[in-house]
Design a protein around this motif. Structure first.
Motif: not given
Length: 180
Positions: A45-56
């Motif tokens: 998922c995170l390797s896709r250009r439009n997929c973003v991951g964020m952490v708290a």
């Protein structure tokens, strides 16, 4: 619905997810879901250009995360979880406020997600944060015959979520756009 009990609201720093966060994110994922994503699913998922991951992050610890896809007109929230010992302290609401801040009139005006029919806690959480169930997706999940609720947050019609306290710029922004 702000059910924080006796625990204090916890202020977190929300930042981009980086590779070294993955072990903590995977641990939260496994503690949070009956059918958790695998490391390969996160990586894909995170390797896709439009997929973003964020952490708290609180101190040096990752206490929550969210994964979303950016579309032309909307944001698809794919995954969100908070570590069990940090739940009901406003962490999830702060992540949702961060996601809502990415919406803009005439651009991306909606956030949508799917929630398991059996996950009442998540349904109530998203509802308290301004989301509304818009339809039922029959047999949505590959891992079970369970249905999902499609839930949406629409910038143009949403009232400021009551659960987001202390994030007045979001409430001010939403009030300003409602009058436009």
């Amino acid at each position: 619905m702000e059910a924080h009990g006796t625990q204090e609201r916890l202020q977190v720093h929300i930042r981009w997810l980086i590779r070294r966060d993955l072990p903590e994110v995977l641990a939260i994922e496994k503690e949070s879901f009956e059918f958790p994503w695998s490391e390969a699913e996160f990586a894909d998922c995170l390797s896709r250009r439009n997929c973003v991951g964020m952490v708290a992050q609180h101190g040096q610890r990752i206490v929550g995360y969210m994964i979303y896809e950016l579309g032309k007109t909307r944001i698809h929230l794919l995954n969100l979880a908070v570590a069990p010992s940090y739940r009901r302290r406003g962490v999830g609401s702060q992540m949702i406020a961060k996601l809502i801040s990415k919406l803009a009139p005439e651009q991306r005006e909606k956030i949508f997600l799917e929630v398991r029919e059996s996950n009442l806690v998540a349904q109530l959480f998203f509802r308290a944060n301004g989301f509304r169930a818009t339809s039922v997706l029959r047999n949505f999940y590959e891992d079970s015959p369970e249905d999902a609720y499609l839930m949406e947050y629409a910038l143009s019609s949403a009232a400021p979520p009551a659960v987001i306290t202390g994030v007045n710029r979001i409430a001010r922004y939403l009030n300003r756009t409602e009058g436009a």
